[in-house]
Design a protein around this motif. Sequence first.
Motif, PDB file in Angstrom:
ATOM      1  N   GLU A   1      19.440  72.671 -35.249  1.00 21.40           N
ATOM      2  CA  GLU A   1      19.034  71.283 -35.506  1.00 21.40           C
ATOM      3  C   GLU A   1      18.082  70.782 -34.419  1.00 21.40           C
ATOM      4  OE1 GLU A   1      22.075  68.420 -36.357  1.00 21.40           O
ATOM      5  OE2 GLU A   1      22.908  69.617 -37.989  1.00 21.40           O
TER       6      GLU A   1
ATOM      7  N   LEU B   1      10.316  70.785 -33.747  1.00 22.79           N
ATOM      8  CA  LEU B   1       9.157  71.241 -34.526  1.00 22.79           C
ATOM      9  C   LEU B   1       8.600  70.118 -35.399  1.00 22.79           C
ATOM     10  CD1 LEU B   1      10.365  74.833 -35.515  1.00 22.79           C
ATOM     11  CD2 LEU B   1       8.607  74.233 -33.842  1.00 22.79           C
ATOM     12  N   GLU B   2       9.485  69.363 -36.051  1.00 22.66           N
ATOM     13  CA  GLU B   2       9.023  68.272 -36.915  1.00 22.66           C
ATOM     14  C   GLU B   2       8.382  67.141 -36.117  1.00 22.66           C
ATOM     15  OE1 GLU B   2      12.441  67.045 -39.148  1.00 22.66           O
ATOM     16  OE2 GLU B   2      12.382  68.816 -40.452  1.00 22.66           O
ATOM     17  N   HIS B   3       9.007  66.755 -35.024  1.00 16.90           N
ATOM     18  CA  HIS B   3       8.525  65.602 -34.276  1.00 16.90           C
ATOM     19  C   HIS B   3       7.292  65.888 -33.427  1.00 16.90           C
ATOM     20  CE1 HIS B   3      12.285  63.885 -35.637  1.00 16.90           C
ATOM     21  NE2 HIS B   3      11.757  62.711 -35.352  1.00 16.90           N
ATOM     22  N   GLN B   4       7.111  67.116 -33.000  1.00 12.99           N
ATOM     23  CA  GLN B   4       5.883  67.395 -32.250  1.00 12.99           C
ATOM     24  C   GLN B   4       4.689  67.442 -33.191  1.00 12.99           C
ATOM     25  OE1 GLN B   4       6.434  71.012 -30.024  1.00 12.99           O
ATOM     26  NE2 GLN B   4       6.254  72.342 -31.777  1.00 12.99           N
ATOM     27  N   GLU B   5       4.913  67.812 -34.466  1.00 16.82           N
ATOM     28  CA  GLU B   5       3.833  67.759 -35.458  1.00 16.82           C
ATOM     29  C   GLU B   5       3.425  66.306 -35.703  1.00 16.82           C
ATOM     30  OE1 GLU B   5       5.150  69.804 -38.972  1.00 16.82           O
ATOM     31  OE2 GLU B   5       5.366  71.700 -37.935  1.00 16.82           O
ATOM     32  N   LYS B   6       4.423  65.410 -35.832  1.00 17.43           N
ATOM     33  CA  LYS B   6       4.137  63.991 -36.044  1.00 17.43           C
ATOM     34  C   LYS B   6       3.427  63.392 -34.841  1.00 17.43           C
ATOM     35  CE  LYS B   6       8.113  63.256 -39.059  1.00 17.43           C
ATOM     36  NZ  LYS B   6       9.444  62.622 -39.183  1.00 17.43           N
TER      37      LYS B   6
ATOM     38  N   GLU C   1       8.512  78.109 -32.562  1.00 14.42           N
ATOM     39  CA  GLU C   1       9.924  78.309 -32.868  1.00 14.42           C
ATOM     40  C   GLU C   1      10.524  79.384 -31.963  1.00 14.42           C
ATOM     41  OE1 GLU C   1      12.841  79.110 -36.706  1.00 14.42           O
ATOM     42  OE2 GLU C   1      10.692  78.909 -37.027  1.00 14.42           O
TER      43      GLU C   1
ATOM     44  N   THR D   1      14.672  72.369 -35.146  1.00 18.83           N
ATOM     45  CA  THR D   1      14.053  71.730 -36.307  1.00 18.83           C
ATOM     46  C   THR D   1      13.499  70.357 -35.916  1.00 18.83           C
ATOM     47  OG1 THR D   1      15.554  72.891 -37.792  1.00 18.83           O
ATOM     48  CG2 THR D   1      14.449  70.942 -38.674  1.00 18.83           C
ATOM     49  N   PHE D   2      14.315  69.581 -35.189  1.00 16.48           N
ATOM     50  CA  PHE D   2      13.879  68.257 -34.748  1.00 16.48           C
ATOM     51  C   PHE D   2      12.602  68.358 -33.922  1.00 16.48           C
ATOM     52  CE2 PHE D   2      13.586  64.878 -31.655  1.00 16.48           C
ATOM     53  CZ  PHE D   2      13.826  63.738 -32.395  1.00 16.48           C
TER      54      PHE D   2
END
Length: 129
Positions: free
Chosen positions: A115, A121-126, A85, A118-119
Amino acid sequence: MYTAELIKGKTYSVMGHVFLLNQVKDIEKKVFQYLDGNEFFDCTEVKAPADDPKKDDQTKEKPLEDEKPKEAEEEPQQEQKIYTESELKGMNKTEQEAIVIDLGGDPSQLKDKSERITFILEHQEKAGE
């Protein structure tokens, strides 16, 4: 390998080479590039003989060997990069949008910096799962 021959005039000196009329000299690529197209010179690129299989095989194989490892190295580096982050907050909008695109997102759908972060961080985890 390159050669140049003075075809007009008596002598010509360029880049440390002194040419005499009708004398063929071996030259470097930069000298060839400089003289090629000059009306006083006949410049040629000398290619390896076709009946020398060792040189032909080396020429054909080296670029392929060089290209494959580069491709193999570049792709995993892009996939393995996980942004924190704080790293994302330190980036400008263009850098963040490039990452969003790499992750399959549409930056125009994200309103602001928070935004985008956030996008990412979420999508690199997926993507890592």
